[in-house]
Design an enzyme around this catalytic site. Structure first.
Site, PDB file in Angstrom:
ATOM      1  N   TYR A 142       0.847  -1.047  -0.232  1.00  0.00           N
ATOM      2  CA  TYR A 142      -0.222  -0.022   0.034  1.00  0.00           C
ATOM      3  C   TYR A 142       0.607   1.011  -0.447  1.00  0.00           C
ATOM      4  O   TYR A 142       1.910   1.596   0.450  1.00  0.00           O
ATOM      5  CB  TYR A 142      -0.922  -0.230   1.087  1.00  0.00           C
ATOM      6  CG  TYR A 142      -1.747   1.245   0.934  1.00  0.00           C
ATOM      7  CD1 TYR A 142      -3.060   1.136   0.448  1.00  0.00           C
ATOM      8  CD2 TYR A 142      -1.939   2.266   1.416  1.00  0.00           C
ATOM      9  CE1 TYR A 142      -3.492   2.098   0.395  1.00  0.00           C
ATOM     10  CE2 TYR A 142      -2.453   3.162   1.640  1.00  0.00           C
ATOM     11  CZ  TYR A 142      -3.767   3.400   0.929  1.00  0.00           C
ATOM     12  OH  TYR A 142      -4.370   4.254   1.112  1.00  0.00           O
ATOM     13  N   GLN A 206      -9.748  -0.368   1.861  1.00  0.00           N
ATOM     14  CA  GLN A 206     -10.497  -1.298   1.159  1.00  0.00           C
ATOM     15  C   GLN A 206      -9.829  -1.652   0.292  1.00  0.00           C
ATOM     16  O   GLN A 206      -9.788  -2.992  -0.413  1.00  0.00           O
ATOM     17  CB  GLN A 206     -11.720  -0.247   0.102  1.00  0.00           C
ATOM     18  CG  GLN A 206     -10.959   0.778  -0.409  1.00  0.00           C
ATOM     19  CD  GLN A 206     -11.487   1.989   0.009  1.00  0.00           C
ATOM     20  OE1 GLN A 206     -11.421   1.848   1.265  1.00  0.00           O
ATOM     21  NE2 GLN A 206     -11.826   2.890  -0.708  1.00  0.00           N
ATOM     22  N   THR A 262       1.631   9.384  10.966  1.00  0.00           N
ATOM     23  CA  THR A 262       2.920   9.129  11.352  1.00  0.00           C
ATOM     24  C   THR A 262       3.764  10.156  12.745  1.00  0.00           C
ATOM     25  O   THR A 262       2.117  10.793  13.486  1.00  0.00           O
ATOM     26  CB  THR A 262       3.759   9.889  10.559  1.00  0.00           C
ATOM     27  OG1 THR A 262       4.867   9.549  10.908  1.00  0.00           O
ATOM     28  CG2 THR A 262       3.891  11.590  10.213  1.00  0.00           C
ATOM     29  N   GLN A 284       7.001  16.369  10.276  1.00  0.00           N
ATOM     30  CA  GLN A 284       6.106  15.206  10.030  1.00  0.00           C
ATOM     31  C   GLN A 284       4.811  15.670   9.782  1.00  0.00           C
ATOM     32  O   GLN A 284       3.612  14.801   9.630  1.00  0.00           O
ATOM     33  CB  GLN A 284       6.396  14.649  11.409  1.00  0.00           C
ATOM     34  CG  GLN A 284       7.951  13.615  11.393  1.00  0.00           C
ATOM     35  CD  GLN A 284       7.699  12.778   9.690  1.00  0.00           C
ATOM     36  OE1 GLN A 284       6.959  11.927   9.718  1.00  0.00           O
ATOM     37  NE2 GLN A 284       9.016  13.662   9.284  1.00  0.00           N
ATOM     38  N   HIS A 287       2.595  16.224   7.136  1.00  0.00           N
ATOM     39  CA  HIS A 287       1.360  14.650   7.059  1.00  0.00           C
ATOM     40  C   HIS A 287       0.617  14.414   6.568  1.00  0.00           C
ATOM     41  O   HIS A 287      -0.442  14.460   6.079  1.00  0.00           O
ATOM     42  CB  HIS A 287       2.641  12.945   7.297  1.00  0.00           C
ATOM     43  CG  HIS A 287       3.447  12.831   6.544  1.00  0.00           C
ATOM     44  ND1 HIS A 287       3.661  11.923   5.238  1.00  0.00           N
ATOM     45  CD2 HIS A 287       5.075  12.796   7.350  1.00  0.00           C
ATOM     46  CE1 HIS A 287       5.466  11.912   5.201  1.00  0.00           C
ATOM     47  NE2 HIS A 287       6.025  12.321   6.319  1.00  0.00           N
ATOM     48  N   GLU A 353       7.627   5.589  16.429  1.00  0.00           N
ATOM     49  CA  GLU A 353       7.695   5.480  15.123  1.00  0.00           C
ATOM     50  C   GLU A 353       9.254   6.150  14.636  1.00  0.00           C
ATOM     51  O   GLU A 353      10.088   5.055  14.279  1.00  0.00           O
ATOM     52  CB  GLU A 353       6.547   5.800  14.105  1.00  0.00           C
ATOM     53  CG  GLU A 353       6.587   5.483  12.836  1.00  0.00           C
ATOM     54  CD  GLU A 353       5.919   6.566  11.817  1.00  0.00           C
ATOM     55  OE1 GLU A 353       6.067   5.934  10.277  1.00  0.00           O
ATOM     56  OE2 GLU A 353       5.983   8.017  12.218  1.00  0.00           O
ATOM     57  N   HIS A 354       8.838   7.441  14.933  1.00  0.00           N
ATOM     58  CA  HIS A 354      10.218   8.112  15.052  1.00  0.00           C
ATOM     59  C   HIS A 354      10.917   9.024  15.549  1.00  0.00           C
ATOM     60  O   HIS A 354      10.267   9.425  16.508  1.00  0.00           O
ATOM     61  CB  HIS A 354      10.623   9.053  13.488  1.00  0.00           C
ATOM     62  CG  HIS A 354       9.528   8.749  12.458  1.00  0.00           C
ATOM     63  ND1 HIS A 354       8.684   8.806  12.107  1.00  0.00           N
ATOM     64  CD2 HIS A 354      10.633   7.850  11.053  1.00  0.00           C
ATOM     65  CE1 HIS A 354       8.076   8.567  11.223  1.00  0.00           C
ATOM     66  NE2 HIS A 354       9.587   8.148  10.107  1.00  0.00           N
ATOM     67  N   ASP A 387      12.842   9.354   5.202  1.00  0.00           N
ATOM     68  CA  ASP A 387      11.943   9.147   4.985  1.00  0.00           C
ATOM     69  C   ASP A 387      12.631   9.303   2.876  1.00  0.00           C
ATOM     70  O   ASP A 387      11.432   8.612   2.292  1.00  0.00           O
ATOM     71  CB  ASP A 387      11.286  10.651   4.727  1.00  0.00           C
ATOM     72  CG  ASP A 387      10.808  10.640   5.855  1.00  0.00           C
ATOM     73  OD1 ASP A 387      10.083   9.712   6.793  1.00  0.00           O
ATOM     74  OD2 ASP A 387      10.121  11.526   6.540  1.00  0.00           O
ATOM     75  N   GLU A 441       2.980 -37.026  28.857  1.00  0.00           N
ATOM     76  CA  GLU A 441       2.700 -36.195  28.280  1.00  0.00           C
ATOM     77  C   GLU A 441       1.093 -36.601  27.664  1.00  0.00           C
ATOM     78  O   GLU A 441      -0.011 -35.425  27.643  1.00  0.00           O
ATOM     79  CB  GLU A 441       2.590 -34.824  27.072  1.00  0.00           C
ATOM     80  CG  GLU A 441       3.447 -34.139  27.444  1.00  0.00           C
ATOM     81  CD  GLU A 441       4.473 -33.434  26.205  1.00  0.00           C
ATOM     82  OE1 GLU A 441       4.319 -33.586  25.332  1.00  0.00           O
ATOM     83  OE2 GLU A 441       5.316 -31.739  26.430  1.00  0.00           O
ATOM     84  N   HIS A 446       2.466 -40.979  20.091  1.00  0.00           N
ATOM     85  CA  HIS A 446       3.999 -40.179  20.129  1.00  0.00           C
ATOM     86  C   HIS A 446       5.127 -40.835  19.510  1.00  0.00           C
ATOM     87  O   HIS A 446       5.900 -41.197  19.048  1.00  0.00           O
ATOM     88  CB  HIS A 446       3.990 -38.823  20.404  1.00  0.00           C
ATOM     89  CG  HIS A 446       3.448 -37.585  20.076  1.00  0.00           C
ATOM     90  ND1 HIS A 446       1.477 -37.848  19.985  1.00  0.00           N
ATOM     91  CD2 HIS A 446       4.091 -36.218  19.966  1.00  0.00           C
ATOM     92  CE1 HIS A 446       1.559 -36.422  19.773  1.00  0.00           C
ATOM     93  NE2 HIS A 446       2.484 -35.944  19.044  1.00  0.00           N
TER      94      HIS A 446
END
Length: 455
Positions: A142, A206, A262, A284, A287, A353-354, A387, A441, A446
């Site tokens: 995306y 979507q 951001t 930032q 944005h 994030e940053h 960036d 167990e 097994h």
């Protein structure tokens, strides 16, 4: 940032959170730091659940309706024709092309260096356990294109996937009414530059739903529409609706992280340059009105100086209204701390994030940070470098998820497959242990599966 003369901004003082003299637990620190209002998150989740259900049920018809609703575009099918990709690259400004190519070169170099090595480990004679890295078959990416057409995000998504060896890559970006219902021209050009020919004009939640569940042919508004095959991994940044959609489809597909609106945090002391700090907070905030800009500082004098700089610089910036909304929101603010130790604790609780480190001995302070998507060290490593051209990746976890998520990288598109190769003699060495543990167990079959080999 524009340098045209302008009157001072009417920006209100940033919200201040004074933690000085307070000993707070981790839970209290997480509650104290600026965050987007929970009501906004809840509203987004309700809307996204409806969009995902609609795309799953009605396929291309839902995509067409949503393109009309959110983007004002009439759409028969979201696939971008090959000739449109070629034309976008052909008409690309040479300086923009050179900048994209430099960004690609640096991103490729770092992505190749990140690739993990396979391991073949001899546990014992005749017993080898291996871990082999295998790429996912198909990735959906995306690229935001609403308020800003992020051609750089094409690079950040595609280069690690290509380095990992992903064979099938599909890219989605919102349709632009002014571009004939296709994504932005620089986004198309960047895709062509990287050899990506499966590009869709799809935006928001979507697009994430279409990649996660796939869309069958013949579900368009006029009975048309080719199949969009589901992917194994969805990556890329976006707004709160995109990030929410990625969280809701996680488990159906893999995701890189919740890379939503951001955010930047700057940890600064009295040595920081207030002009630099203000410029980085604005960079930032431009944005998205929901972007977060947070200053964590030991110095009231610096906080005051940064606010004076913000008033001047915001007045001159191109996206003044957007920046003012972002800086005035509950997700932005100034956090005052007693010392850098408390500042580090705040930053680790915030998990930005940053995160920029603008202090004395910035490398040593950066080494004490455990929670951040990416850390920018010193006065000459601004977030905007990351960036575009640092070589690092700008698709990073937001909203505190950097405490447990990594930024987009080569391993996002790789799986570690384990191989177990034992000879008869090697199995016999541990057979009794396997039988014993299986009985302990309550799973004796097994053990029987081992015992039968030596009957």
């Amino acid at each position: 940032m524009s340098t045209a003369p302008s009157s001072a901004s009417s920006l209100a003082p940033l919200h201040r959170i004074d933690l000085r003299g307070r000993a707070l637990s981790l839970a209290e620190l997480k509650s104290a730091v600026p965050r987007t209002a929970q009501a906004t998150v809840t509203t987004a989740e309700t809307a996204v659940l409806g969009i995902i259900a609609d795309v799953r049920e009605r396929g291309h018809a839902a995509l067409a309706d949503l393109a009309q609703k959110f983007d004002g575009v009439t759409q028969e099918h979201p696939r971008v024709p090959a000739e449109a990709l070629a034309a976008a690259l052909e008409s690309l400004d040479p300086k923009v092309r050179a900048a994209l190519e430099e960004s690609i070169t640096r991103a490729k170099a770092f992505a190749q260096a990140q690739k993990p090595a396979d391991v073949d480990y001899p546990i014992a004679d005749g017993a080898v356990v291996s871990s082999h890295w295998v790429p996912v078959s198909r990735a959906g990416m995306y690229v935001p294109g609403g308020l800003a057409p992020l051609a750089s995000s094409v690079i950040m998504n595609a280069v690690p996937a290509q380095a990992a060896g992903v064979a099938s890559i599909a890219l989605a970006s919102p349709p632009q009414k002014e571009n004939g219902g296709m994504p932005g021209q620089t986004i198309l050009a960047a895709a062509a530059l990287l050899g990506i020919d499966e590009v869709y004009a799809m935006g928001g939640a979507q697009a994430i739903a279409a990649f996660a569940y796939g869309v069958q042919a013949g579900t368009g508004p006029n009975g048309g529409g080719d199949t969009i095959d589901p992917v194994d991994v969805v990556s890329g940044p976006g707004n709160i609706f995109v990030a929410t959609a990625k969280r809701l489809v996680k488990g159906v597909v893999g995701i890189d992280s919740e890379a939503g609106a951001t955010e930047i945090a700057v940890l600064a002391d009295h040595t920081a340059n207030p002009s630099f700090v203000a410029a980085d907070l604005i960079s930032q905030a431009e944005h998205d009105p929901h972007a977060a800009s947070v200053l964590v500082t030991t110095s009231v004098e610096l906080a005051d100086a940064v606010e004076r700089e913000l008033a001047q610089q915001v007045a001159a910036t191109s996206h003044r209204e957007r920046v003012e909304i972002a800086l005035s929101g509950p997700q932005s603010g100034i956090v005052l701390v007693d010392d850098l130790a408390q500042g580090i604790a705040v930053c680790n609780a915030y998990a930005a994030e940053h995160l920029e480190i603008a202090t004395e001995d910035a490398p040593a302070i950066a080494a004490r940070i455990t929670n951040a998507g990416a850390i920018f060290v010193g006065n000459y490593s601004p977030v905007s470098l990351g960036d575009y051209c640092a070589g690092s990746n700008h698709v990073l976890p937001t909203s505190g998820t950097a405490a447990f998520s990594s930024g987009l990288n080569v391993t996002t598109f790789l799986r570690a497959v384990q191989l177990i190769n034992y000879t008869k003699d090697a199995l016999e060495q541990v057979a009794e242990h396997v039988i014993t543990l299986s009985k302990a167990e309550g799973l004796p079959a097994h053990g029987d599966a081992v015992a039968v080999r030596f009957a």
